[in-house]
Design a protein around this motif. Structure first.
Motif, PDB file in Angstrom:
ATOM      1  N   ALA A  58      21.674  78.610  32.992  1.00  0.00           N
ATOM      2  CA  ALA A  58      21.295  79.969  32.594  1.00  0.00           C
ATOM      3  C   ALA A  58      22.464  80.936  32.720  1.00  0.00           C
ATOM      4  N   GLU A  59      23.199  80.835  33.810  1.00  0.00           N
ATOM      5  CA  GLU A  59      24.271  81.789  34.085  1.00  0.00           C
ATOM      6  C   GLU A  59      25.650  81.278  33.694  1.00  0.00           C
ATOM      7  N   ASN A  60      25.742  79.979  33.381  1.00  0.00           N
ATOM      8  CA  ASN A  60      27.024  79.362  33.055  1.00  0.00           C
ATOM      9  C   ASN A  60      28.042  79.511  34.185  1.00  0.00           C
ATOM     10  N   SER A  61      27.528  79.493  35.418  1.00  0.00           N
ATOM     11  CA  SER A  61      28.392  79.625  36.586  1.00  0.00           C
ATOM     12  C   SER A  61      28.569  78.266  37.265  1.00  0.00           C
ATOM     13  N   ILE A  62      29.663  78.131  37.977  1.00  0.00           N
ATOM     14  CA  ILE A  62      30.000  76.878  38.648  1.00  0.00           C
ATOM     15  C   ILE A  62      29.904  77.066  40.155  1.00  0.00           C
ATOM     16  N   GLU A  63      29.270  76.080  40.826  1.00  0.00           N
ATOM     17  CA  GLU A  63      29.194  76.097  42.285  1.00  0.00           C
ATOM     18  C   GLU A  63      29.708  74.766  42.810  1.00  0.00           C
ATOM     19  N   ARG A  64      30.519  74.837  43.855  1.00  0.00           N
ATOM     20  CA  ARG A  64      31.134  73.639  44.417  1.00  0.00           C
ATOM     21  C   ARG A  64      30.510  73.304  45.776  1.00  0.00           C
ATOM     22  N   PHE A  65      30.389  72.005  46.038  1.00  0.00           N
ATOM     23  CA  PHE A  65      29.823  71.539  47.296  1.00  0.00           C
ATOM     24  C   PHE A  65      30.756  70.478  47.882  1.00  0.00           C
ATOM     25  N   THR A  66      31.187  70.719  49.115  1.00  0.00           N
ATOM     26  CA  THR A  66      32.121  69.821  49.772  1.00  0.00           C
ATOM     27  C   THR A  66      31.639  69.552  51.196  1.00  0.00           C
ATOM     28  N   LYS A  67      32.413  68.773  51.920  1.00  0.00           N
ATOM     29  CA  LYS A  67      32.070  68.519  53.320  1.00  0.00           C
ATOM     30  C   LYS A  67      32.094  69.813  54.131  1.00  0.00           C
ATOM     31  N   ILE A  68      32.953  70.730  53.768  1.00  0.00           N
ATOM     32  CA  ILE A  68      33.021  72.007  54.486  1.00  0.00           C
ATOM     33  C   ILE A  68      31.756  72.825  54.255  1.00  0.00           C
ATOM     34  N   SER A  69      31.167  72.710  53.061  1.00  0.00           N
ATOM     35  CA  SER A  69      29.967  73.499  52.750  1.00  0.00           C
ATOM     36  C   SER A  69      28.673  72.738  52.985  1.00  0.00           C
ATOM     37  N   GLY A  70      28.740  71.548  53.643  1.00  0.00           N
ATOM     38  CA  GLY A  70      27.506  70.901  54.045  1.00  0.00           C
ATOM     39  C   GLY A  70      27.338  69.437  53.721  1.00  0.00           C
ATOM     40  N   LEU A  71      28.123  68.881  52.777  1.00  0.00           N
ATOM     41  CA  LEU A  71      28.018  67.459  52.492  1.00  0.00           C
ATOM     42  C   LEU A  71      28.432  66.650  53.712  1.00  0.00           C
ATOM     43  N   THR A  72      27.844  65.485  53.870  1.00  0.00           N
ATOM     44  CA  THR A  72      28.117  64.680  55.057  1.00  0.00           C
ATOM     45  C   THR A  72      29.484  64.018  55.009  1.00  0.00           C
ATOM     46  N   GLU A  73      29.918  63.598  53.811  1.00  0.00           N
ATOM     47  CA  GLU A  73      31.172  62.864  53.668  1.00  0.00           C
ATOM     48  C   GLU A  73      32.014  63.484  52.544  1.00  0.00           C
ATOM     49  N   THR A  74      33.129  62.823  52.239  1.00  0.00           N
ATOM     50  CA  THR A  74      33.979  63.268  51.138  1.00  0.00           C
ATOM     51  C   THR A  74      34.008  62.282  49.975  1.00  0.00           C
ATOM     52  N   GLY A  75      34.143  60.989  50.224  1.00  0.00           N
ATOM     53  CA  GLY A  75      34.238  60.030  49.133  1.00  0.00           C
ATOM     54  C   GLY A  75      32.885  59.741  48.528  1.00  0.00           C
ATOM     55  N   ILE A  76      32.719  59.952  47.221  1.00  0.00           N
ATOM     56  CA  ILE A  76      31.438  59.773  46.536  1.00  0.00           C
ATOM     57  C   ILE A  76      31.526  58.586  45.584  1.00  0.00           C
ATOM     58  N   SER A  77      30.499  57.730  45.625  1.00  0.00           N
ATOM     59  CA  SER A  77      30.483  56.558  44.755  1.00  0.00           C
ATOM     60  C   SER A  77      29.489  56.700  43.610  1.00  0.00           C
ATOM     61  N   ALA A  78      28.364  57.411  43.816  1.00  0.00           N
ATOM     62  CA  ALA A  78      27.351  57.532  42.758  1.00  0.00           C
ATOM     63  C   ALA A  78      26.414  58.684  43.084  1.00  0.00           C
ATOM     64  N   ILE A  79      25.790  59.238  42.046  1.00  0.00           N
ATOM     65  CA  ILE A  79      24.758  60.254  42.225  1.00  0.00           C
ATOM     66  C   ILE A  79      23.573  59.908  41.320  1.00  0.00           C
ATOM     67  N   GLY A  80      22.396  60.412  41.695  1.00  0.00           N
ATOM     68  CA  GLY A  80      21.192  60.234  40.893  1.00  0.00           C
ATOM     69  C   GLY A  80      20.296  61.437  41.092  1.00  0.00           C
ATOM     70  N   VAL A  81      19.333  61.633  40.212  1.00  0.00           N
ATOM     71  CA  VAL A  81      18.503  62.838  40.290  1.00  0.00           C
ATOM     72  C   VAL A  81      17.046  62.481  40.042  1.00  0.00           C
ATOM     73  N   ASP A  82      16.159  63.142  40.798  1.00  0.00           N
ATOM     74  CA  ASP A  82      14.720  63.042  40.583  1.00  0.00           C
ATOM     75  C   ASP A  82      14.305  64.246  39.746  1.00  0.00           C
ATOM     76  N   GLN A  83      13.971  64.007  38.481  1.00  0.00           N
ATOM     77  CA  GLN A  83      13.662  65.103  37.575  1.00  0.00           C
ATOM     78  C   GLN A  83      12.419  65.873  38.007  1.00  0.00           C
ATOM     79  N   ALA A  84      11.461  65.199  38.646  1.00  0.00           N
ATOM     80  CA  ALA A  84      10.211  65.860  39.020  1.00  0.00           C
ATOM     81  C   ALA A  84      10.415  66.876  40.132  1.00  0.00           C
ATOM     82  N   THR A  85      11.257  66.547  41.108  1.00  0.00           N
ATOM     83  CA  THR A  85      11.447  67.421  42.271  1.00  0.00           C
ATOM     84  C   THR A  85      12.813  68.102  42.281  1.00  0.00           C
TER      85      THR A  85
END
Length: 234
Positions: free
Chosen positions: A35-62
């Motif tokens: 909607a806003e065409n804005s970008i937000e970044r998420f890192t270990k400093i902002s709350g992620l548990t780790e840094t190296g990422i291997s895969a992501i998936g999404v639950d469309q319902a929730t």
């Protein structure tokens, strides 16, 4: 008072929800608000548990985002809150626990790993089950998992395997059958569902399920590493 300076130019995977497009890099996650065409970044400093990422998936319902790290740790990103699930990382089970892809269905996340399929219950936020589906019950690498209305499909190093979605004991390898009927022996790199049709990758070719047979859909000559589906496009 520290700021992170991470490389953001190398996206390894993209998924979408109704409100955001999510992109994973080998180090972190960023999202684009549609909607806003804005970008937000998420890192270990902002709350992620780790840094190296291997895969992501999404639950469309929730709208929950499932994040797997290279050390087999897993985060569930839910409306700004991050819940860590470290059961796979801390498990004493031997073998390759790397998460290669994530498929979400009915609030269950199916993680394709080097030992089989690990199932995470997103509602209870815990590991629900592990499917070791190799011939004879041995551990095998699973590259991707998908499903249509009747069957789960797993692209593995032993080929494409399927099992009924109504089977209550998918942890029993005998309930997974290796698909033939037009498919050659050897590993299957990926499997997806597009327009209610199951498609799998074998080396340099795409095959689609037509009735009980697998028909050649596309042949390139170049080895196909992976496929994804977005809208009506492969």
């Amino acid at each position: 008072q520290w700021r992170e300076h991470l490389p953001w130019h190398q996206a390894i995977q993209v998924v979408n929800t109704t409100e955001n497009i999510w992109a994973a890099t080998p180090y972190s996650i960023f999202s684009v608000d549609l909607a806003e065409n804005s970008i937000e970044r998420f890192t270990k400093i902002s709350g992620l548990t780790e840094t190296g990422i291997s895969a992501i998936g999404v639950d469309q319902a929730t709208q929950q985002l499932v994040i797997a790290y290279t050390n087999s740790n897993v985060d569930i990103f839910n409306d700004g809150a991050i819940i860590n699930i470290n059961s796979i990382k801390n498990s004493t089970i031997s073998g390759d626990k790397t998460v290669y892809s994530i498929f979400v269905r009915n609030q269950l996340a199916y993680l394709s790993t080097g030992i089989g399929i690990v199932v995470i219950d997103l509602e209870r936020q815990e590991v629900k089950d592990t499917y070791i589906i190799g011939n004879g019950g041995n551990k095998i690498r699973v590259n991707t998992v998908t499903a249509d209305a009747s069957f789960f499909y797993a692209a593995t190093e032993e080929g494409l395997k399927k099992a009924s979605v109504n089977n209550a004991n998918l942890a029993d390898f005998r309930n997974w059958q290796t698909e033939t009927n037009g498919l050659s022996a050897g590993p299957a790199q990926a499997a997806v569902v597009a327009q209610n049709t199951v498609i799998t990758v074998k080396n340099d070719s795409l095959f689609k399920l037509n009735g009980g047979n697998w028909d050649l859909l596309y042949h390139d000559g170049w080895n196909i590493k992976d496929i994804t589906v977005s809208g009506d496009r492969i």
